[in-house]
Design an enzyme around this catalytic site. Structure first.
Site, PDB file in Angstrom:
ATOM      1  N   VAL A  11      -2.236 -28.498 -13.557  1.00  0.00           N
ATOM      2  CA  VAL A  11      -3.350 -29.288 -14.090  1.00  0.00           C
ATOM      3  C   VAL A  11      -3.263 -29.382 -15.606  1.00  0.00           C
ATOM      4  O   VAL A  11      -3.317 -30.474 -16.190  1.00  0.00           O
ATOM      5  CB  VAL A  11      -4.699 -28.661 -13.649  1.00  0.00           C
ATOM      6  CG1 VAL A  11      -5.869 -29.321 -14.360  1.00  0.00           C
ATOM      7  CG2 VAL A  11      -4.860 -28.778 -12.138  1.00  0.00           C
ATOM      8  N   ASP A  30      -1.523 -20.841 -23.462  1.00  0.00           N
ATOM      9  CA  ASP A  30      -1.250 -20.115 -22.220  1.00  0.00           C
ATOM     10  C   ASP A  30      -0.884 -18.680 -22.596  1.00  0.00           C
ATOM     11  O   ASP A  30      -0.484 -18.416 -23.728  1.00  0.00           O
ATOM     12  CB  ASP A  30      -0.102 -20.779 -21.426  1.00  0.00           C
ATOM     13  CG  ASP A  30      -0.191 -20.486 -19.938  1.00  0.00           C
ATOM     14  OD1 ASP A  30      -0.503 -21.405 -19.159  1.00  0.00           O
ATOM     15  OD2 ASP A  30       0.032 -19.312 -19.557  1.00  0.00           O
ATOM     16  N   HIS A 217     -10.527 -32.776   3.204  1.00  0.00           N
ATOM     17  CA  HIS A 217      -9.107 -33.106   3.372  1.00  0.00           C
ATOM     18  C   HIS A 217      -8.481 -32.182   4.415  1.00  0.00           C
ATOM     19  O   HIS A 217      -7.728 -32.626   5.299  1.00  0.00           O
ATOM     20  CB  HIS A 217      -8.348 -32.973   2.046  1.00  0.00           C
ATOM     21  CG  HIS A 217      -8.897 -33.855   0.960  1.00  0.00           C
ATOM     22  ND1 HIS A 217      -8.609 -33.685  -0.369  1.00  0.00           N
ATOM     23  CD2 HIS A 217      -9.730 -34.914   1.036  1.00  0.00           C
ATOM     24  CE1 HIS A 217      -9.254 -34.606  -1.074  1.00  0.00           C
ATOM     25  NE2 HIS A 217      -9.936 -35.361  -0.239  1.00  0.00           N
ATOM     26  N   TYR A 257     -21.844 -41.333   9.647  1.00  0.00           N
ATOM     27  CA  TYR A 257     -21.892 -39.944  10.136  1.00  0.00           C
ATOM     28  C   TYR A 257     -21.660 -38.907   9.041  1.00  0.00           C
ATOM     29  O   TYR A 257     -21.430 -37.739   9.340  1.00  0.00           O
ATOM     30  CB  TYR A 257     -20.860 -39.712  11.256  1.00  0.00           C
ATOM     31  CG  TYR A 257     -20.991 -40.666  12.408  1.00  0.00           C
ATOM     32  CD1 TYR A 257     -22.176 -40.722  13.143  1.00  0.00           C
ATOM     33  CD2 TYR A 257     -19.957 -41.520  12.755  1.00  0.00           C
ATOM     34  CE1 TYR A 257     -22.315 -41.606  14.194  1.00  0.00           C
ATOM     35  CE2 TYR A 257     -20.088 -42.416  13.811  1.00  0.00           C
ATOM     36  CZ  TYR A 257     -21.270 -42.449  14.522  1.00  0.00           C
ATOM     37  OH  TYR A 257     -21.416 -43.319  15.555  1.00  0.00           O
ATOM     38  N   GLY A 265     -26.371 -35.532  19.402  1.00  0.00           N
ATOM     39  CA  GLY A 265     -26.669 -35.348  20.822  1.00  0.00           C
ATOM     40  C   GLY A 265     -26.424 -36.668  21.518  1.00  0.00           C
ATOM     41  O   GLY A 265     -25.559 -37.437  21.102  1.00  0.00           O
ATOM     42  N   CYS A 268     -23.200 -39.421  24.920  1.00  0.00           N
ATOM     43  CA  CYS A 268     -21.746 -39.595  24.760  1.00  0.00           C
ATOM     44  C   CYS A 268     -21.048 -38.444  24.035  1.00  0.00           C
ATOM     45  O   CYS A 268     -20.136 -37.830  24.581  1.00  0.00           O
ATOM     46  CB  CYS A 268     -21.452 -40.891  24.014  1.00  0.00           C
ATOM     47  SG  CYS A 268     -21.948 -42.324  24.976  1.00  0.00           S
ATOM     48  N   LYS A 271     -20.811 -34.858  25.834  1.00  0.00           N
ATOM     49  CA  LYS A 271     -20.076 -34.836  27.109  1.00  0.00           C
ATOM     50  C   LYS A 271     -18.595 -35.155  26.885  1.00  0.00           C
ATOM     51  O   LYS A 271     -17.727 -34.580  27.529  1.00  0.00           O
ATOM     52  CB  LYS A 271     -20.729 -35.781  28.129  1.00  0.00           C
ATOM     53  CG  LYS A 271     -20.163 -37.169  28.212  1.00  0.00           C
ATOM     54  CD  LYS A 271     -20.744 -37.968  29.360  1.00  0.00           C
ATOM     55  CE  LYS A 271     -20.532 -39.459  29.166  1.00  0.00           C
ATOM     56  NZ  LYS A 271     -19.151 -39.897  29.019  1.00  0.00           N
TER      57      LYS A 271
HETATM   58  N1  LIG Z   1      -2.538 -27.630  -8.593  1.00  0.00           N
HETATM   59  C1  LIG Z   1      -3.316 -28.622  -8.225  1.00  0.00           C
HETATM   60  O1  LIG Z   1      -2.863 -29.618  -7.632  1.00  0.00           O
HETATM   61  C2  LIG Z   1      -4.777 -28.596  -8.553  1.00  0.00           C
HETATM   62  C3  LIG Z   1      -5.534 -29.750  -8.348  1.00  0.00           C
HETATM   63  C4  LIG Z   1      -6.893 -29.717  -8.659  1.00  0.00           C
HETATM   64  C5  LIG Z   1      -7.469 -28.562  -9.145  1.00  0.00           C
HETATM   65  N2  LIG Z   1      -6.717 -27.445  -9.313  1.00  0.00           N
HETATM   66  C6  LIG Z   1      -7.370 -26.256  -9.869  1.00  0.00           C
HETATM   67  O2  LIG Z   1      -7.030 -26.191 -11.250  1.00  0.00           O
HETATM   68  C7  LIG Z   1      -6.846 -24.839 -11.655  1.00  0.00           C
HETATM   69  C8  LIG Z   1      -5.448 -24.651 -12.194  1.00  0.00           C
HETATM   70  O3  LIG Z   1      -4.522 -24.921 -11.163  1.00  0.00           O
HETATM   71  P1  LIG Z   1      -2.967 -24.954 -11.440  1.00  0.00           P
HETATM   72  O4  LIG Z   1      -2.312 -25.275 -10.152  1.00  0.00           O
HETATM   73  O5  LIG Z   1      -2.685 -25.764 -12.636  1.00  0.00           O
HETATM   74  O6  LIG Z   1      -2.743 -23.382 -11.785  1.00  0.00           O
HETATM   75  P2  LIG Z   1      -1.395 -22.647 -12.229  1.00  0.00           P
HETATM   76  O7  LIG Z   1      -1.432 -21.319 -11.587  1.00  0.00           O
HETATM   77  O8  LIG Z   1      -0.222 -23.540 -12.029  1.00  0.00           O
HETATM   78  O9  LIG Z   1      -1.616 -22.484 -13.794  1.00  0.00           O
HETATM   79  C9  LIG Z   1      -2.591 -21.670 -14.361  1.00  0.00           C
HETATM   80  C10 LIG Z   1      -2.110 -21.315 -15.759  1.00  0.00           C
HETATM   81  O10 LIG Z   1      -3.152 -20.577 -16.432  1.00  0.00           O
HETATM   82  C11 LIG Z   1      -2.516 -19.633 -17.265  1.00  0.00           C
HETATM   83  N3  LIG Z   1      -3.505 -18.617 -17.688  1.00  0.00           N
HETATM   84  C12 LIG Z   1      -4.013 -17.600 -16.981  1.00  0.00           C
HETATM   85  N4  LIG Z   1      -4.878 -16.892 -17.750  1.00  0.00           N
HETATM   86  C13 LIG Z   1      -4.932 -17.504 -18.947  1.00  0.00           C
HETATM   87  C14 LIG Z   1      -5.641 -17.264 -20.161  1.00  0.00           C
HETATM   88  N5  LIG Z   1      -6.501 -16.262 -20.268  1.00  0.00           N
HETATM   89  N6  LIG Z   1      -5.435 -18.086 -21.207  1.00  0.00           N
HETATM   90  C15 LIG Z   1      -4.581 -19.131 -21.100  1.00  0.00           C
HETATM   91  N7  LIG Z   1      -3.871 -19.412 -19.975  1.00  0.00           N
HETATM   92  C16 LIG Z   1      -4.042 -18.611 -18.926  1.00  0.00           C
HETATM   93  C17 LIG Z   1      -1.383 -19.093 -16.413  1.00  0.00           C
HETATM   94  O11 LIG Z   1      -0.406 -18.444 -17.178  1.00  0.00           O
HETATM   95  C18 LIG Z   1      -0.866 -20.399 -15.796  1.00  0.00           C
HETATM   96  O12 LIG Z   1       0.128 -20.998 -16.583  1.00  0.00           O
HETATM   97  C19 LIG Z   1      -7.162 -24.001 -10.415  1.00  0.00           C
HETATM   98  O13 LIG Z   1      -8.523 -23.630 -10.442  1.00  0.00           O
HETATM   99  C20 LIG Z   1      -6.903 -24.944  -9.270  1.00  0.00           C
HETATM  100  O14 LIG Z   1      -7.662 -24.596  -8.130  1.00  0.00           O
HETATM  101  C21 LIG Z   1      -5.381 -27.450  -9.048  1.00  0.00           C
END
Ligand SMILES: NC(=O)c1ccc[n+]([C@@H]2O[C@H](COP(=O)([O-])OP(=O)(O)OC[C@H]3O[C@@H](n4cnc5c(N)ncnc54)[C@H](O)[C@@H]3O)[C@@H](O)[C@H]2O)c1
Length: 438
Positions: A11, A30, A217, A257, A265, A268, A271
């Site tokens: 993300v 990061d 999904h 829906y 109920g 249809c 059953k």
């Molecule tokens: N991957 C997807 O397709 C997707 C889609 C929608 C939402 N999300 C949500 O988005 C969020 C991120 O997902 P992702 O797949 O990108 O995660 P990921 O695990 O690929 O990346 C998370 C990143 O956060 C970093 N991190 C952890 N602690 C940190 C800190 N204190 N400071 C800075 N960086 C830090 C990690 O090192 C890592 O690089 C999650 O909550 C996920 O559920 C993911």
């Protein structure tokens, strides 16, 4: 805009590259130095279609920098997108270690900031996390107030791995949960150009929407797969079946829906579901999801009964008895089941349904009431005014304009109403209103 992005996984990295492409100055943060080094060198930390070229161009533009320092990134920017991971803990709960640390670090950094800052949580978070957990942490560590010195909001991310740049540029919609207009305006500047609707809601609702979408999904995939397993056993082409199911845009692939209300109920659905499950059992095909539907439907009826019992009222009027408004079909009506249970619990019950008159019932419907429910038939009244006058609690099980209009006249202030069909603002307002799950 000057933006900091915390967490450079799928993300965060895609957002960083796309925002820099769109002309914004982005600071990536990061805890993983390897990811920072890759981005600094114009390389992508995630494998995604188009990311190699996009990241190279973004970094070459000079609008991308990276750091491990939360304080520096917060002070240099006006808005932060929080995209750290929120994986599953071994017990299934959400592991919030990273996001909790993030909130504390951000709060600490905000202590030194003189201008307002917008914090946008984009990680998926269980409903209530931003309001009940993260906001207090940030306020405590910063010594500042949300809404005055900074703004927190929640914007769920809808991109899918594998097509994330395309999804970034063409999301199903943008949803922002916020408590005031100010952060919304920032996010309109960032995402308002995207070819989709921009929706504003509460932070809690935005958190819940993300879970509801992902769960939906998962439900759709499992439905198609359960259909396919049964098709295999019956020697039917599952692709042909599901293609035709999807062709129906009126009832299947539509809003139909998908509105919260009372249990299903009628003659249809129950059953046919039972027949499907029996058939699958005979063929040794396990269909746990479809198997879960009737018990869940039953729980919904129990939920309504629970609300009646909790109200402490003993004289109950049931407005509506058929399985849906505008019909006199009583077969497997959840309201009939509810009436039976309430009688069993010793409550005094009278029933009014403008479409159900025992003298007019015919065929299977009449046989059903005569053989199964003669005691319920005896409780059906023709005079709504009298039914209301005799009751303390009204159960609204139909959404009929004329009946509601008449009810508004007869309902007293000391009446309680349990609304099963979401008549909402049209509820006779004098009474104490209870929604089934709203
Ligand atoms: N991957 C997807 O397709 C997707 C889609 C929608 C939402 N999300 C949500 O988005 C969020 C991120 O997902 P992702 O797949 O990108 O995660 P990921 O695990 O690929 O990346 C998370 C990143 O956060 C970093 N991190 C952890 N602690 C940190 C800190 N204190 N400071 C800075 N960086 C830090 C990690 O090192 C890592 O690089 C999650 O909550 C996920 O559920 C993911």
């Amino acid at each position: 805009m000057q933006i900091s992005i915390f967490g450079l996984g799928y993300v965060g990295a895609v957002s960083l590259a796309c925002l820099a492409r769109d002309g914004h100055h982005v600071v990536g943060v990061d805890i993983d130095q390897a990811k920072l080094d890759l981005i600094a060198a114009g390389r992508t930390p995630v494998v995604e279609e188009g990311m190699i070229e996009l990241m190279k161009a973004a970094v070459a533009s000079g609008r991308v920098t990276v750091t491990r320092d939360t304080r520096e990134a917060t002070l240099r920017t006006e808005l932060s997108l929080i995209c750290v991971g929120t994986p599953s803990a071994p017990n299934g709960s959400q592991d919030q270690t990273a996001i909790l640390k993030m909130a504390a670090d951000l709060g600490q950094a905000l202590r030194e900031k003189t201008s307002k800052h917008v914090i946008v949580f984009r990680s998926t978070l269980v409903p209530g996390t931003v309001d009940d957990v993260l906001r207090p942490i940030i306020e405590r560590h910063s010594g500042k107030k949300d809404g005055t010195d900074f703004h927190v909001c929640f914007q769920p991310e809808f991109l899918r791995e594998g097509s994330s740049i395309r999804d970034y540029d063409k999301p199903p919609y943008t949803i922002v949960g916020a408590r005031s207009e100010e952060p919304i305006e920032f996010l309109r500047r960032l995402f308002g150009h995207l070819p989709c609707e921009f929706h504003q809601t509460s932070i809690r609702a935005a958190e819940m929407v993300k879970y509801s979408c992902n769960n939906f999904h998962a439900l759709k995939i499992t439905f198609a797969n359960e259909v396919a397993r049964l098709c295999e056993a019956l020697d039917v082409d599952p692709f042909e079946v599901m293609n035709l199911v999807c062709e129906d845009k009126q009832l299947n692939i539509s809003r139909a829906y998908l509105k919260p209300g009372f249990a299903f109920g009628g003659s249809c659905l129950p059953k046919d579901l039972r027949a499907t499950l029996y058939l699958a059992k005979n063929r040794d095909v396990a269909l746990p999801m479809l198997n879960g539907i009737l018990p869940s439907n039953r729980l919904h009826i129990d939920h309504a009964i629970g609300k009646v019992i909790e109200s402490g009222k003993r004289h109950v009027a049931m407005i509506g008895l058929a399985f849906k408004t505008g019909t006199d079909d009583l077969r497997e009506s959840p309201l009939v089941l509810m009436a039976e249970q309430l009688l069993g619990k010793g409550l005094a019950l009278e029933i009014y349904d403008p479409d159900v008159h025992l003298s007019n019932l015919l065929g299977a419907n009449r046989r059903f009431i005569e053989s199964h429910l003669p005691h319920i038939g005896a409780l059906i009244r023709r005079d709504l005014k009298e039914v209301v006058a005799n009751s303390e609690l009204l159960i609204l099980g139909l959404n009929d304009r004329d009946t509601l209009k008449a009810l508004a006249e007869y309902v007293r202030e000391d009446h309680a109403i349990l609304d099963l069909v979401n008549i909402g603002t049209e509820a006779p307002l004098k009474a104490k209103y209870m929604g089934l799950c709203w």
